[in-house]
Scaffold this active site. Structure first.
Site, PDB file in Angstrom:
ATOM      1  N   CYS A  44       0.824  -1.213   0.000  1.00  0.00           N
ATOM      2  CA  CYS A  44       0.000   0.000   0.000  1.00  0.00           C
ATOM      3  C   CYS A  44       0.851   1.252   0.000  1.00  0.00           C
ATOM      4  O   CYS A  44       2.042   1.216   0.285  1.00  0.00           O
ATOM      5  CB  CYS A  44      -0.866   0.049   1.275  1.00  0.00           C
ATOM      6  SG  CYS A  44      -2.225  -1.116   1.268  1.00  0.00           S
ATOM      7  N   CYS A  48      -2.991   4.881   2.522  1.00  0.00           N
ATOM      8  CA  CYS A  48      -4.099   3.972   2.215  1.00  0.00           C
ATOM      9  C   CYS A  48      -5.131   3.955   3.346  1.00  0.00           C
ATOM     10  O   CYS A  48      -4.805   3.897   4.531  1.00  0.00           O
ATOM     11  CB  CYS A  48      -3.595   2.548   1.989  1.00  0.00           C
ATOM     12  SG  CYS A  48      -4.942   1.437   1.501  1.00  0.00           S
ATOM     13  N   CYS A  75      -2.372  -3.123  -3.641  1.00  0.00           N
ATOM     14  CA  CYS A  75      -3.669  -2.982  -2.985  1.00  0.00           C
ATOM     15  C   CYS A  75      -4.665  -2.414  -3.985  1.00  0.00           C
ATOM     16  O   CYS A  75      -4.350  -1.519  -4.755  1.00  0.00           O
ATOM     17  CB  CYS A  75      -3.513  -2.050  -1.783  1.00  0.00           C
ATOM     18  SG  CYS A  75      -5.046  -1.374  -1.146  1.00  0.00           S
ATOM     19  N   CYS A  78      -5.724   1.578  -2.764  1.00  0.00           N
ATOM     20  CA  CYS A  78      -4.887   2.766  -2.956  1.00  0.00           C
ATOM     21  C   CYS A  78      -4.052   2.696  -4.237  1.00  0.00           C
ATOM     22  O   CYS A  78      -3.346   3.641  -4.565  1.00  0.00           O
ATOM     23  CB  CYS A  78      -3.989   3.006  -1.746  1.00  0.00           C
ATOM     24  SG  CYS A  78      -2.772   1.692  -1.477  1.00  0.00           S
TER      25      CYS A  78
HETATM   26 ZN   LIG Z   1      -3.916   0.158   0.087  1.00  0.00          ZN
END
Ligand SMILES: [Zn+2]
Length: 358
Positions: A44, A48, A75, A78
């Site tokens: 991330c 995030c 992820c 994000c």
């Molecule tokens: Zn994330």
């Protein structure tokens, strides 16, 4: 087999200053590092908004590529493998700035916004947020910078304006005071000098511009386009303050037009002849060619005592600002051919035919 040392991992993460940024979801840290979560297998951005990870499961990575090499997936929330919103905005605005700088004419807001996929309104807001100015202000600033650079390098006002992409220089003159703090010509000259009054009229040869300084008639220009004549005048007298003619002045123009139509009657007006000593000699010799006759460039060179200066004579003819009053139209090639004429060879032919008949 290596086992996971939870206590050691926890201690390492908590001691790392990047952990504080993750806990704070600090968007300012985005781009400077990424973090992965061992239990989910994803990585991330620091900002995030996903559920916070336990520190013992977190590792830090300098780049998205490094996180992926370590086996983590981006992820979905994000999207750390894509540009952040701030980075996207920066890239978008940078592209728009380059487009403005390279365009011949300023692109419209719609054109600038199109590649970003944002509405013109949204794009305008983002542009302003990133640069501090609107796209229009940016374009104006860029152009005036270009004009200023050109003028400082000694380009003519017209060149500078066209190089800067002003499609109609009248628009530039309208905004010039705002952009340069003074008119382009006095900017180049470093200040105002003399006053020159001028007016534009019509004669049988087309548009005619007559300009007069305190010393006398300083320009008689012929052409098709009155605006081009005015710009030419501005270029030729960059230090002068140009003043459009008043009513009295129209009489002078009428007098000059009469002279253009019948050069043999002569122009009984003082002339303000500006040029180098050599040019002045050439121009004086031209004025001694009677109406109805011609001379070659090499004859003029001989007459002024510089028989080898034929080319320089031709250049002096081309620099003449006083059409007909300094009769450069009476200079022809050695074989009698018309050669060039500053104001168009058609006009030269018309003048010579008229004088031959008189
Ligand atoms: Zn994330």
């Amino acid at each position: 087999m290596k086992t996971f040392d939870k206590q050691a991992a926890l201690a390492t993460t908590v001691a790392d200053p990047r952990w504080a940024a993750v806990q704070a979801r600090d968007a300012r840290a985005d781009g400077s590092f990424f973090y992965s979560v061992r239990t989910t297998g994803v990585y991330c951005r620091p900002s995030c908004a996903a559920r916070p990870a336990r520190p013992e499961n977190v590792a830090f990575h300098a780049s998205a590529a490094e996180a992926e090499r370590a086996g983590f997936r981006p992820c979905k929330r994000c999207k750390p493998d894509q540009l952040s919103l701030a980075e996207q905005h920066a890239a978008m605005v940078t592209a728009a700035c380059r487009a403005i700088e390279q365009a011949e004419t300023t692109p419209t807001l719609e054109q600038l916004a199109r590649p970003s996929g944002l509405s013109p309104f949204h794009f305008h807001r983002v542009f302003k947020a990133v640069t501090g100015v609107t796209p229009k202000q940016y374009a104006t600033a860029h152009r005036s910078r270009r004009v200023r650079n050109q003028l400082e390098r000694g380009a003519s006002v017209t060149e500078a304006i066209f190089d800067a992409g002003y499609n109609a220089s009248s628009r530039f003159y309208e905004t010039a005071n705002q952009v340069l703090g003074m008119t382009p010509s006095s900017y180049r000259a470093g200040g105002a000098d003399s006053e020159i009054r001028f007016a534009i009229g019509e004669c049988s040869l087309g548009a005619i511009l007559v300009a007069q300084s305190e010393r006398g008639v300083c320009a008689i220009l012929l052409g098709d386009d009155p605006d081009a004549l005015a710009r030419d005048l501005q270029d030729r007298f960059p230090k002068a303050r140009l003043i459009g003619g008043d009513h009295d002045y129209e009489r002078l123009v009428a007098q000059v037009v009469g002279f253009i139509e019948a050069p043999a009657i002569g122009l009984d007006l003082p002339l303000d002849v500006r040029g180098t000593a050599f040019q002045q000699r050439v121009w004086r010799a031209l004025r001694e060619i009677p109406a109805g006759s011609t001379a070659s460039y090499s004859e003029i060179a001989r007459r002024i005592g510089s028989p080898k200066a034929t080319r320089a004579v031709a250049q002096a003819c081309a620099s003449n600002l006083l059409a007909v009053a300094i009769p450069c139209h009476r200079v022809v090639r050695n074989d009698g051919g018309l050669s060039g004429y500053r104001w168009g060879v058609q006009r030269k032919r018309a003048l010579l035919e008229r004088e031959a008949q008189a």
